[in-house]
Design a protein around this motif. Structure first.
Motif, PDB file in Angstrom:
ATOM      1  N   LYS A 302       0.829  -1.212   0.000  1.00 37.21           N
ATOM      2  CA  LYS A 302       0.000   0.000   0.000  1.00 37.21           C
ATOM      3  C   LYS A 302       0.862   1.261   0.000  1.00 37.21           C
ATOM      4  CE  LYS A 302      -3.789  -2.332   2.421  1.00 37.21           C
ATOM      5  NZ  LYS A 302      -4.571  -2.406   3.679  1.00 37.21           N
ATOM      6  N   GLU A 303       1.935   1.247   0.801  1.00 41.33           N
ATOM      7  CA  GLU A 303       2.797   2.438   0.864  1.00 41.33           C
ATOM      8  C   GLU A 303       3.464   2.716  -0.473  1.00 41.33           C
ATOM      9  OE1 GLU A 303       5.534   1.667   3.979  1.00 41.33           O
ATOM     10  OE2 GLU A 303       4.116   2.146   5.611  1.00 41.33           O
ATOM     11  N   ILE A 304       4.051   1.726  -1.075  1.00 45.17           N
ATOM     12  CA  ILE A 304       4.752   1.918  -2.346  1.00 45.17           C
ATOM     13  C   ILE A 304       3.770   2.235  -3.455  1.00 45.17           C
ATOM     14  CG2 ILE A 304       6.204   0.773  -4.082  1.00 45.17           C
ATOM     15  CD1 ILE A 304       7.477  -0.827  -1.838  1.00 45.17           C
ATOM     16  N   PHE A 305       2.630   1.579  -3.471  1.00 42.51           N
ATOM     17  CA  PHE A 305       1.640   1.779  -4.534  1.00 42.51           C
ATOM     18  C   PHE A 305       1.076   3.193  -4.479  1.00 42.51           C
ATOM     19  CE2 PHE A 305      -2.653   1.634  -6.245  1.00 42.51           C
ATOM     20  CZ  PHE A 305      -2.448   1.014  -7.468  1.00 42.51           C
ATOM     21  N   ASN A 306       0.685   3.655  -3.286  1.00 41.42           N
ATOM     22  CA  ASN A 306       0.081   4.989  -3.177  1.00 41.42           C
ATOM     23  C   ASN A 306       1.056   6.086  -3.602  1.00 41.42           C
ATOM     24  OD1 ASN A 306      -2.315   3.903  -2.240  1.00 41.42           O
ATOM     25  ND2 ASN A 306      -1.727   4.073  -0.080  1.00 41.42           N
ATOM     26  N   ARG A 307       2.352   5.910  -3.344  1.00 45.69           N
ATOM     27  CA  ARG A 307       3.343   6.912  -3.725  1.00 45.69           C
ATOM     28  C   ARG A 307       3.648   6.903  -5.220  1.00 45.69           C
ATOM     29  NH1 ARG A 307       6.573   5.023   0.626  1.00 45.69           N
ATOM     30  NH2 ARG A 307       8.022   4.199  -0.942  1.00 45.69           N
ATOM     31  N   ASN A 308       3.556   5.760  -5.847  1.00 47.41           N
ATOM     32  CA  ASN A 308       4.070   5.636  -7.214  1.00 47.41           C
ATOM     33  C   ASN A 308       3.016   5.314  -8.261  1.00 47.41           C
ATOM     34  OD1 ASN A 308       7.244   5.620  -6.842  1.00 47.41           O
ATOM     35  ND2 ASN A 308       6.404   4.350  -5.194  1.00 47.41           N
ATOM     36  N   ARG A 309       1.751   5.156  -7.864  1.00 47.41           N
ATOM     37  CA  ARG A 309       0.723   4.885  -8.882  1.00 47.41           C
ATOM     38  C   ARG A 309       0.545   6.061  -9.830  1.00 47.41           C
ATOM     39  NH1 ARG A 309      -1.875   4.245 -12.619  1.00 47.41           N
ATOM     40  NH2 ARG A 309      -3.723   2.923 -12.955  1.00 47.41           N
ATOM     41  N   PRO A 310       0.539   7.307  -9.357  1.00 45.91           N
ATOM     42  CA  PRO A 310       0.483   8.432 -10.300  1.00 45.91           C
ATOM     43  C   PRO A 310       1.743   8.443 -11.175  1.00 45.91           C
ATOM     44  CG  PRO A 310      -0.105   9.158  -8.092  1.00 45.91           C
ATOM     45  CD  PRO A 310       0.436   7.774  -7.960  1.00 45.91           C
ATOM     46  N   GLY A 311       1.552   8.576 -12.454  1.00 47.79           N
ATOM     47  CA  GLY A 311       2.680   8.593 -13.376  1.00 47.79           C
ATOM     48  C   GLY A 311       3.123   7.222 -13.841  1.00 47.79           C
ATOM     49  N   LEU A 312       2.462   6.165 -13.357  1.00 45.65           N
ATOM     50  CA  LEU A 312       2.849   4.808 -13.780  1.00 45.65           C
ATOM     51  C   LEU A 312       2.618   4.605 -15.276  1.00 45.65           C
ATOM     52  CD1 LEU A 312       3.745   1.896 -13.177  1.00 45.65           C
ATOM     53  CD2 LEU A 312       1.384   1.379 -12.507  1.00 45.65           C
ATOM     54  N   GLU A 313       1.521   5.214 -15.786  1.00 45.70           N
ATOM     55  CA  GLU A 313       1.184   5.029 -17.202  1.00 45.70           C
ATOM     56  C   GLU A 313       1.935   6.027 -18.080  1.00 45.70           C
ATOM     57  OE1 GLU A 313      -3.166   4.020 -17.810  1.00 45.70           O
ATOM     58  OE2 GLU A 313      -3.198   4.645 -15.704  1.00 45.70           O
ATOM     59  N   ASP A 314       3.211   6.143 -17.838  1.00 46.98           N
ATOM     60  CA  ASP A 314       4.093   6.971 -18.659  1.00 46.98           C
ATOM     61  C   ASP A 314       4.702   6.097 -19.747  1.00 46.98           C
ATOM     62  OD1 ASP A 314       6.705   8.265 -19.483  1.00 46.98           O
ATOM     63  OD2 ASP A 314       5.922   9.813 -18.135  1.00 46.98           O
ATOM     64  N   ALA A 315       4.886   6.661 -20.930  1.00 45.39           N
ATOM     65  CA  ALA A 315       5.424   5.879 -22.054  1.00 45.39           C
ATOM     66  C   ALA A 315       6.806   5.311 -21.746  1.00 45.39           C
ATOM     67  CB  ALA A 315       5.482   6.755 -23.308  1.00 45.39           C
ATOM     68  N   ALA A 316       7.543   5.969 -20.849  1.00 45.17           N
ATOM     69  CA  ALA A 316       8.885   5.483 -20.497  1.00 45.17           C
ATOM     70  C   ALA A 316       8.832   4.156 -19.740  1.00 45.17           C
ATOM     71  CB  ALA A 316       9.610   6.529 -19.660  1.00 45.17           C
ATOM     72  N   ASN A 317       7.665   3.828 -19.177  1.00 46.03           N
ATOM     73  CA  ASN A 317       7.523   2.592 -18.401  1.00 46.03           C
ATOM     74  C   ASN A 317       6.941   1.435 -19.215  1.00 46.03           C
ATOM     75  OD1 ASN A 317       8.439   3.949 -16.103  1.00 46.03           O
ATOM     76  ND2 ASN A 317       6.360   4.626 -15.563  1.00 46.03           N
ATOM     77  N   LEU A 318       6.710   1.629 -20.506  1.00 46.37           N
ATOM     78  CA  LEU A 318       6.103   0.585 -21.333  1.00 46.37           C
ATOM     79  C   LEU A 318       7.065  -0.585 -21.537  1.00 46.37           C
ATOM     80  CD1 LEU A 318       4.151   2.547 -24.087  1.00 46.37           C
ATOM     81  CD2 LEU A 318       3.197   0.885 -22.470  1.00 46.37           C
ATOM     82  N   VAL A 319       6.520  -1.805 -21.388  1.00 53.25           N
ATOM     83  CA  VAL A 319       7.282  -3.041 -21.593  1.00 53.25           C
ATOM     84  C   VAL A 319       6.379  -4.028 -22.324  1.00 53.25           C
ATOM     85  CG1 VAL A 319       8.338  -5.033 -20.462  1.00 53.25           C
ATOM     86  CG2 VAL A 319       8.752  -2.749 -19.576  1.00 53.25           C
TER      87      VAL A 319
END
Length: 542
Positions: A302-319
């Motif tokens: 929950k701690e890691i997800f809440n901090r990092n969910r915004p911006g996850l759908e950035d093109a730089a993270n596509l795999v």
């Protein structure tokens, strides 16, 4: 003496005729003398009823006396014409035995219980080739080539029960595991391990039968833990525990068991059920690198997800992985309060749509506020993994999903190795059955790898091979029928060819048939009867 010997083959047997050239007037003719069956071509030994049995003959010296001892021709002696007794399923058992002998594990299997080798290997082959209740094993054994390869097996209920109890001995299993690991390490070795468990529902009266709640399903029985090699999926070890013991509390003993047999692994891939702070500290202390998934209800997630969910759908993270498009973000983290590691937040775009339709339909109908809907939507299609080593985001999924290897092994155990045929009545026989199933899983897994790049599956190959029959004669001679294309392809894979053989020891049921097949009722066969119980009125109690 002028002349020459002519040889002819008929029905896979060689016969000889002596030819002597003579002139009659202006014509040249050959006088022939039939010598009979060729017994030893190199030494000129022949057999003919008209000449009283064995004799020798050469072009130079003519006829001679019979040798003191008949040379080994591959068949038994024939004082009377042999009679066909029966036809047996040949190809599947012959292939399976030949394949196991081509691996470094045959000697290991034979060393488990040397005084019960025949019944043990027969039982393992039964698990793979036939399956079902062990009370039907005798019927299968009577009609299979296994009864000639391992004539001392003579399966019965009491014999199988005794074997199960013998195999349940922890010291015996420890000795086997050590020898088995030596054989594994002599090959490609061990490059990391996979650990997982599965349920074994049963109603056996034993301490390991408990009620469990696993992944939302409730049942009663025991649990089985398997350890497999990471790269190949080869089963390494198995242990059973009570059904109500959670996975997280088993990792320490599992690793201790591996160390006792000489397996000091440096890498482990674990399912989410094994993640606890205590287990992470244990792996860290033993210097075992790991990759594991984290459940969504854990505080760390929950701690890691809440901090990092915004911006996850950035093109730089596509795999891209296995035809799927995902977003993966790597974030440093701290596990068990002091151990540095890396977390990987993953968003699967395909699963996001499927999970959103299911998760949001109820809240929308209940007119849940916008913030709650957004929170639920953001969780859909996401999961998280942690690794003790820093990996590129494109590497984490291929590495973690090698866990599919152990799921396939469980499928083999339940589908091809009779794991869930639990008609047992005690904890000893239960443990013995699980051990035999583990041996069958090893062979089935190796067979799957053998046929991996072929045009047929293991089950198709064994089905085709079962149709290759052999004839058994009353004097112990066994003659395979001609093999077909699919069967030859299988034999070529392990570089074996079906051959005629003579067996001095045959199952007593065939000796009875042989006696009944003679005209005067006298015993004309040369088989040595084994001490088999009567075929009728067999009762199996395990």
């Amino acid at each position: 003496m002028p002349g020459f010997i002519s040889y002819q083959k008929k029905n896979d047997q060689e016969y000889a005729t002596f030819c002597l050239a003579k002139w009659t007037g202006n014509a040249k003719i050959n006088e022939t003398v039939y010598l009979g069956r060729v017994v030893d071509k190199e030494n000129g030994v022949f057999y003919s009823k008209k000449r009283g049995g064995l004799f020798t003959f050469s072009v130079k010296d003519g006829f001679g006396e019979a040798p003191e001892k008949e040379p080994d021709s591959g068949f038994g002696k024939r004082k009377a014409k042999r009679k066909e007794v029966c036809s047996l399923d040949y190809g599947d058992a012959f292939f399976l035995d030949g394949f196991l002998k081509s691996t470094p594990y045959y000697d290991v299997f034979c060393s488990i219980a040397p005084d019960a080798k025949d019944i043990l290997l027969s039982l393992v082959y039964f698990y793979i080739l036939k399956g079902g209740a062990r009370e039907h094993m005798r019927d299968w054994w009577d009609g299979s080539y296994v009864c000639l390869m391992y004539p001392d097996a003579v399966p019965s209920g009491s014999k199988i029960s005794k074997l199960y109890r013998k195999l349940s001995d922890p010291d015996l299993q420890l000795r086997f595991t050590r020898k088995y690991m030596e054989a594994v390490l002599s090959g490609s070795g061990i490059h990391g391990i996979l650990i997982d468990s599965t349920g074994m529902p049963n109603a056996i009266s034993m301490d390991k039968r408990e009620v469990w709640n696993h992944d939302g399903s409730c049942d009663e029985g025991a649990r089985l833990i398997y350890v497999c090699e990471r790269n190949t999926g080869l089963p390494l070890a198995a242990r059973t525990i009570s059904g109500n013991i959670i996975d997280a509390s088993t990792i320490a003993n599992t690793i201790d068991d591996l160390e006792r047999v000489g397996v000091c692994t440096d890498f482990a891939i674990l399912d989410a059920g094994y993640y606890t702070d205590a287990n992470i500290r244990l792996l860290h202390e033993k210097k075992i690198a790991f990759v594991t998934r984290i459940k969504k209800n854990r505080k760390l997630y929950k701690e890691i997800f809440n901090r990092n969910r915004p911006g996850l759908e950035d093109a730089a993270n596509l795999v891209s992985f296995n035809g799927r498009v995902l977003y993966i973000k790597k974030v440093p983290c701290v596990l068990a309060e002091s151990i540095e590691a890396y977390s990987y937040i993953v968003l699967d775009t395909k699963m996001q749509g499927l999970e959103s339709a299911q998760a949001l339909s109820g809240p929308i109908e209940d007119k849940v506020n916008r913030e709650e809907l957004e929170r639920i939507r953001s969780m859909c299609g996401t999961f998280m993994m942690v690794s003790s080593e820093e990996l590129d985001p494109s590497e984490i999924l291929p590495l973690y999903y090698t866990r599919g290897q152990i799921e396939q092994v469980f499928d083999i155990a339940k589908g091809s190795a009779e794991l869930l045929q639990l008609g047992l009545h005690s904890e000893e026989t239960f443990d013995g059955h699980v051990f035999v199933s583990f041996l069958a899983v090893i062979i089935c897994h190796l067979l799957q790898r053998l046929f991996l790049n072929e045009r047929m599956t293991t089950s198709e190959a064994l089905g085709a091979l079962r149709n290759h029959k052999c004839k058994l004669y009353d004097n112990g001679d066994m003659v395979p029928y001609e093999s077909k294309k699919k069967q030859n392809l299988c034999y070529d894979l392990i570089k074996v060819k079906p051959q005629k053989k003579h067996f001095d020891k045959c199952p007593s049921i065939w000796c009875v048939l042989a006696r009944n097949s003679t005209d005067d009722g006298a015993s004309q066969h040369r088989c040595v009867a084994s001490s088999a119980p009567p075929v009728s009125s067999r009762t199996l109690r395990i």
